[in-house]
Scaffold this motif. Sequence first.
Motif, PDB file in Angstrom:
ATOM      1  N   TYR A  97       0.851  -1.184   0.000  1.00 50.75           N
ATOM      2  CA  TYR A  97       0.000   0.000   0.000  1.00 50.75           C
ATOM      3  C   TYR A  97       0.887   1.235   0.000  1.00 50.75           C
ATOM      4  O   TYR A  97       1.778   1.360   0.837  1.00 50.75           O
ATOM      5  N   LYS A 129      -2.995   0.276   4.637  1.00 50.18           N
ATOM      6  CA  LYS A 129      -4.095  -0.471   4.015  1.00 50.18           C
ATOM      7  C   LYS A 129      -5.418   0.205   4.352  1.00 50.18           C
ATOM      8  O   LYS A 129      -6.247   0.444   3.470  1.00 50.18           O
ATOM      9  N   ASN A 133      -7.986   2.636   1.707  1.00 54.48           N
ATOM     10  CA  ASN A 133      -9.324   2.167   1.365  1.00 54.48           C
ATOM     11  C   ASN A 133     -10.440   3.081   1.861  1.00 54.48           C
ATOM     12  O   ASN A 133     -11.609   2.796   1.641  1.00 54.48           O
ATOM     13  N   LYS A 135     -12.901   6.052   1.686  1.00 57.92           N
ATOM     14  CA  LYS A 135     -13.518   6.694   0.517  1.00 57.92           C
ATOM     15  C   LYS A 135     -13.659   8.209   0.662  1.00 57.92           C
ATOM     16  O   LYS A 135     -13.480   8.949  -0.280  1.00 57.92           O
TER      17      LYS A 135
END
Length: 161
Positions: A97, A129, A133, A135
């Motif tokens: 990541y 990570k 992720n 949003k």
Amino acid sequence: MSDTEKHKFSAKLYKIGINLVVDVPLKITSRLVATRGLIRIRGFINEHPFHTTLMPVKEKPYILYVNIPMLKGAGVQESGRATFLIEQDNANYEVHYPMLPALDKQLKEHKLTKNFNLLSESRKKDILKYLNNVKSVKTLNKHIGTVIQKLLDGEVNVRIP
């Protein structure tokens, strides 16, 4: 499949709890290399491709979990028999990541880059990570703030959320 040794066997599916599995013959698993007790493989179930990990069972053969996509692709049902062609899977599936520019900026502004880099590799990976992720920008900034504050407080086991 690659140049590694291929192993063919046929087995009847059965249930352990809610999961469908097959026993992988010892003559096959004894020729494969386990890492931390697990054997990563790839292959085919009735000519349908898959990759998975063989799981050890105390005083029994390794088992291969047969998931829904494998069942559907192979056209097999519970209590049915399937033919397997498997080989050791040595591919690296490690996901890296990237450092987020917003986190990097905050680490530099607060002179915490060194502190972040001193976290364990698994902790840094978990943080990156999670942040990669997220949003919403608002949520991302909130969690970056949490990481910065915990580093400022001297925490060495930073967790989010």
